[in-house]
Every structure is written in C-alpha cells, then in structure tokens.
Design a protein around this motif. Structure first.
Motif, PDB file in Angstrom:
ATOM      1  N   SER A 269      12.879  52.467  22.600  1.00 28.08           N
ATOM      2  CA  SER A 269      12.371  53.691  21.971  1.00 28.08           C
ATOM      3  C   SER A 269      11.083  53.412  21.217  1.00 28.08           C
ATOM      4  N   MET A 270      11.046  52.272  20.538  1.00 20.47           N
ATOM      5  CA  MET A 270       9.838  51.901  19.810  1.00 20.47           C
ATOM      6  C   MET A 270       8.667  51.708  20.768  1.00 20.47           C
ATOM      7  N   SER A 271       8.932  51.078  21.904  1.00 19.27           N
ATOM      8  CA  SER A 271       7.864  50.849  22.884  1.00 19.27           C
ATOM      9  C   SER A 271       7.311  52.164  23.411  1.00 19.27           C
ATOM     10  N   VAL A 274       5.076  53.699  20.769  1.00 19.25           N
ATOM     11  CA  VAL A 274       3.751  53.068  20.720  1.00 19.25           C
ATOM     12  C   VAL A 274       2.844  53.658  21.797  1.00 19.25           C
ATOM     13  N   VAL A 275       3.368  53.727  23.024  1.00 15.87           N
ATOM     14  CA  VAL A 275       2.569  54.267  24.139  1.00 15.87           C
ATOM     15  C   VAL A 275       2.231  55.732  23.890  1.00 15.87           C
ATOM     16  N   THR A 310       3.709  44.479  16.435  1.00 22.05           N
ATOM     17  CA  THR A 310       4.488  45.366  17.290  1.00 22.05           C
ATOM     18  C   THR A 310       3.665  45.825  18.486  1.00 22.05           C
ATOM     19  N   VAL A 311       2.433  46.202  18.246  1.00 22.65           N
ATOM     20  CA  VAL A 311       1.558  46.669  19.323  1.00 22.65           C
ATOM     21  C   VAL A 311       1.332  45.570  20.358  1.00 22.65           C
ATOM     22  N   GLU A 312       1.083  44.338  19.876  1.00 21.24           N
ATOM     23  CA  GLU A 312       0.851  43.238  20.806  1.00 21.24           C
ATOM     24  C   GLU A 312       2.093  42.940  21.646  1.00 21.24           C
TER      25      GLU A 312
END
Length: 576
Positions: A269-271, A274-275, A310-312
């Motif tokens: 869900s976090m991924s 981010v997108v 987190t983004v990386e």
C-alpha cells in the motif's frame, strides 16, 4: 517467501543520510559493515525441539494445502467437460481464469495480513473460507441417486447440470480466496519462527518448504487424479476437503508455540501511495544546482509524504517491473499443462497394461524433472560456469527458461502432428472412457508427452525460481513481501493472457480451426507453434530489457530510522 532483515545501528556512519538520503560509504566502512554482517550471520542458534515441532507443523500444513489445491486443478478441465458438460474452450477458460484469481488473491491476502489481521489470523480465516469452497466442490460432483439410492416413490434425487455448475463455480471463488490468503502468508510465517536461528535456518526452511510443496503436488497428480478419473469425482474431491481440514487443524493446534508479530502496515500500500503522489502531485522546483528527479513529488523535502529512504526503496522495486512483464507470457505458456496438454493427453492411449493412468498424471513429470534438476544446476552447472569464468546471471538464467518454454510448445506441436498421423493408419485409433466421458484417441502412448512436460519443468527451474531470486536480490529486504506479491501477480496475469490468446485464436480461425471443442477436428499444432513463437518474441524483448538493466549491488540495506531498505548505489543505477 520473505524474511525480515535485521536492524542496523544508527551509529554506523555508512547510514548517515546525505542530501539524497544516503552517502557512499568509504571502503573501510564498507568492509567493517560486511564483517559485522558476516559475523552475525554465522552466529546460528540451535533449533529447539519446540521450534522444530512448530516448523514441521507449518510444513505439513503447506503440504496439505498444496495437495488440496493441486487435487482441485488436476482434473478441473475433465470434470468441466464430462460432468458439467462445458465445451473444451469454456473448460480451458474456467481453468485459466481460476488460476489467474488464485495468483492475484495473495496480493490482497498480504495486505490484510500486513496491515490489520496478522499472518496467523489471516491463514486461519482463509483456511475456513477454503474449506467452505471444498465442501461445495464434492457437492457439485456426487451423483446423489448412486449415493442415496432409489427413493420410495421410485424417483431419484439428483441435481440439474445448472445447479452443479452454480455449486462448482461458487466453490472455485471460495477456494481462490482461501488459497490466496494462505499462499501469501504461510511461507513468511514459517520463516518468522526461525528468525532467532539465523539466515541459514531460514534458507533451510525454504528448501524444505519447496520440497513439501512438490510432495503434495506429486500425490495430487497421481493418486488423487487417478481416483477422480477412474473411480469418482465426488470421492476424488472429498480427499482435498479432508486434507485441508487436517492441515488447518494441525496449524491451529500449535498456536501457543508460535512467534507472532504485530501488523505494521502494508508495504505494498505504501508503494502504491508513493507512485500515486509521483503521478498526481505537481512537479516541485528544485534548488539551483540540484537535479530534478522523476520521484521528487513524493519526497518529504519537496512537500511529499515520504522520506528519501522510502522513495529509494520503492524505486528499487519498480526497476524489476519491466522484467516481470515479460514473465507474464511465460506463465501463459506454463498454463498449457493443465489445459491444452490435457486435451491432447485425453486423445492419446493412457493405458498401461490393464490400468488407465490419469491423463493429468503427466504433470508428475514436471515435478520429477524439477526435483532432479535443482541439485544438478545448483551443485553442477552454476559452479562449473563460475569456474570457467562465465557465471550465469539471474537474467541469463531466466532467458534460458524462456527458451526452454518455447521449445516445449514446439515439441507439443510435433507430438500433435504425430498423434493425428497415427490416427490415419490402420488400427491407429481407439476409444477410451475417462471420468465418464468417451474420447476417440490415437493408439500412440500418452508418454510421448513426457518431453514437453519435462521441458516446462526445466524452464521452471530457470525462469520461475531464478525470477523470484532475481526479484529478491534486486529489492531491499524490507520490500521482499511486496516483490512476492508482484511476482505472484505475473502468474495470475499469465492465466488471463492464456485465456485471451485461446479465445482470440478460436475466433480468428473459424473457417480453418486451430482449436476446437474436439481437437481431432482442429489444427492444435498451429496453436502450439503460435505460443512457441510468441514465447520466442517475448524472449527477444526480454533480451532488450536485460541489456539495459543494471544490477543493484548492496552489502547492507536497512535504515533504522525509517525501517525501509535502500541501496547504497541507487544513485548510480536508477534511470529515473
């Protein structure tokens, strides 16, 4: 199959965040981190009798669940055509769509487990949903007049075909939900029990985990498939029901001894979040001297909601997606074992002396070749290639799998030509009854299919196993659960793609059919050759993607302040 990674100390200077969320560590810092990690890995603790009992119960649970699942799918096409009176095309579509659902549901099961319910409760809840579907399955198969006998008024209690179909399709929905929730969690839950014993214990667990899966598969495709085809689908479907009940009860019995973890939110869900921010937020203005990057809108320093670490990490996961997209076609080819290969096998001589082996039993050769080939490539081929200075990378191994899959379709096409040629010869045909349905078959032995099944099995060792290994090595450890979900999605999409190709071929070749409900009247060899060609085309696209892919190399990948893994070379490897 993921395992949680250890948390590194904030005092380690290699993890001090720089302007981009990380800095390149010095050689001394790198060597120190590697030494510390190596020392930690080798401190393996002895497995206690209690932990061993827990792990064995989990392995037996997985074996029971896989025995159950493969018992359902082993003869699903034959059951659809012989008992439910579906056409061959519809039966193949049902199988492909069911397979697609089964491998898409783990994504949802993983999210529920990670964010709210936890692995144990998710597995148990999905187990009971699974059992509900397994109750409906034999209910759709039994001939009640043969079970209960003649009623007093001389009539028989039996169901219409439409009622049977409704029960059957409902059962598949519940089974897909159940197996999806279990599949996403039982492997990681087992590894969770061994975290205190170190990485070697976890690796050993997954080796045994895979072995137990294949034992369940082998029993299903031989003994249970024979019971369904030669005795009764009803009693043949009682076996997976009993197997699943025993598996869930065994899993529940040792609950007091499990190691549990509190749900901490879904990384998948976090991924997605981010997108979503990257695609929907306005591009930020970067300070003079800084380079604008595609993922900047999601970064907290530019008004986004996520730190650089987190983004990386999400970027590391996204880099593998182009490779994953090429694997979808591989799974479409793989699905032929349970559809078109079965149609072909039904029209070959399945008798061995006075015994009729199950047409779906040839899937056992897929399992056997995997069991034989894994130690050969692991202890022979791969080390040999390393010794001569030409080690096989993950992508090269996947490419080998793609070529083998393409060859399996070519072999299937050649077998189909030979099968029909034999039928043209005097005495080249016979009639055989399989699961209550009669087939006009070639007198050629069904064992001529062994090479095509073996080639698919060999391809699985390279494309499937190495594909998952590639994904794991290219993603931070804390994101491996996400990678597992995405890898399973490729298999699900492969099922839908297989159905789409079959329907498109049938629609486009009506005047000169490449596929028909009676394949004796069609040119299925052209369909096999088409799939082989599409797989080869997919291979060339894969080569192009592999040429530009730059591997992620990391010695440490856990950031304590964010709990998200990053790559110390992301700044060099990323294309965004």
């Amino acid at each position: 199959m993921d395992s949680s990674s250890s948390t590194k100390s904030k005092d380690n200077p290699a993890f001090d965040a720089g302007e981009d969320g990380f800095v390149e560590p010095s050689k001394q810092e790198r060597n120190a981190a590697i030494a510390d990690s190596s020392e930690e890995v080798h401190k393996e603790k002895k497995i206690s009798a209690k932990t061993l009992m827990v792990v064995i119960c989990i392995l037996l649970t997985e074996m029971g669940e896989r025995l159950t699942f493969y018992s359902v799918v082993a003869n699903i096409v034959l059951f659809c055509t012989s008992v439910l009176r579906y056409s061959s095309t519809t039966a193949a579509n049902i199988n492909n769509i069911f397979t697609g659902m089964v491998y898409l549901m783990p994504v949802i099961g993983g999210i529920i487990s990670d964010a709210w319910a936890g692995k144990f409760r998710t597995i148990v809840a999905c187990g009971f949903i699974y059992i509900l579907g397994l109750v409906l399955l034999p209910a759709s198969a039994f001939g009640y007049k043969s079970v209960f006998g003649e009623e007093n008024d001389g009539s028989y209690f039996d169901m219409t075909v439409d009622t049977r179909r409704a029960l059957f399709l409902s059962s598949l929905v519940f089974i897909a939900i159940g197996t999806g929730g279990i599949k996403a969690n039982v492997g990681p839950f087992g590894a969770q029990q061994l975290q205190e014993q170190g990485e070697a214990a976890i690796k050993s667990f997954f080796n045994w985990f895979y072995w137990f899966i294949n034992v369940g598969s082998l029993i299903a495709y031989t003994a249970v498939a024979y019971l369904q085809q030669e005795v009764s689908f009803g009693w043949g479907y009682v076996v997976p029901l009993v197997s699943m009940i025993v598996a869930i009860l065994l899993f529940i019995v040792v609950k007091p001894f499990y190691v549990h973890k509190t749900p901490g939110g879904s990384l998948l869900s976090m991924s997605v979040a981010v997108v979503w921010q990257v695609l929907t937020r306005k591009r930020p203005e970067v300070p003079p001297g800084e380079k604008s990057r595609f993922f900047d809108p999601a970064r907290a320093r530019y008004g986004g909601s996520f730190d650089d670490h987190t983004v990386e990490s999400v970027k590391a996961v996204l880099r593998v997606l182009p490779v994953f997209l090429t694997i979808v076609m591989y799974w479409a080819v793989y699905n032929q074992m349970s559809t078109t290969f079965l149609f072909q096998g039904e029209r070959l001589d399945v008798s061995v002396g006075s015994i009729q082996i199950p047409a779906s039993g040839l899937n056992a050769f897929n399992t056997i070749i995997i069991i034989i080939l894994i130690p050969i490539v692991d202890r022979g081929l791969y080390p040999c290639m390393e010794k001569i200075g030409r080690p096989l990378s993950h992508l090269q191994r996947i490419g080998i799998g793609f070529v083998l899959a393409s060859l399996s379709m070519v072999v299937a096409g050649v077998v189909e030509i030979a099968r029909k040629d034999r039928m043209e010869e005097p005495g080249g045909t016979l009639t055989q009854d399989l699961g209550g349905e009669k087939f006009i078959a070639s007198s050629m032995s069904v064992f001529v299919q062994v090479p095509q099944f073996a080639l698919v099995g060999a391809s699985e060792v390279f494309a499937s196993i190495c594909g998952l290994e590639f994904a794991y090595t290219q993603a931070p450890k804390s994101m491996q659960g996400v990678i597992m979900g995405l890898f399973l999605v490729t298999s699900g999409l492969g099922g839908f793609l297989a159905s789409g190709i079959l329907n498109a071929v049938k629609a486009a070749t009506k005047s000169y059919p490449w596929f028909d409900d009676e394949i004796n009247n069609a040119h299925v060899e052209y369909y096999f050759f088409l799939l082989g060609g599409l797989m080869l085309l997919d291979f060339f696209i894969f080569l192009l993607i592999a040429k530009f892919y730059r591997y992620r190399h990391t010695e440490y990948d856990e950031i304590p302040d964010s709990g998200v893994a990053v790559d110390d070379k992301d700044s060099e490897n990323t294309q965004f």
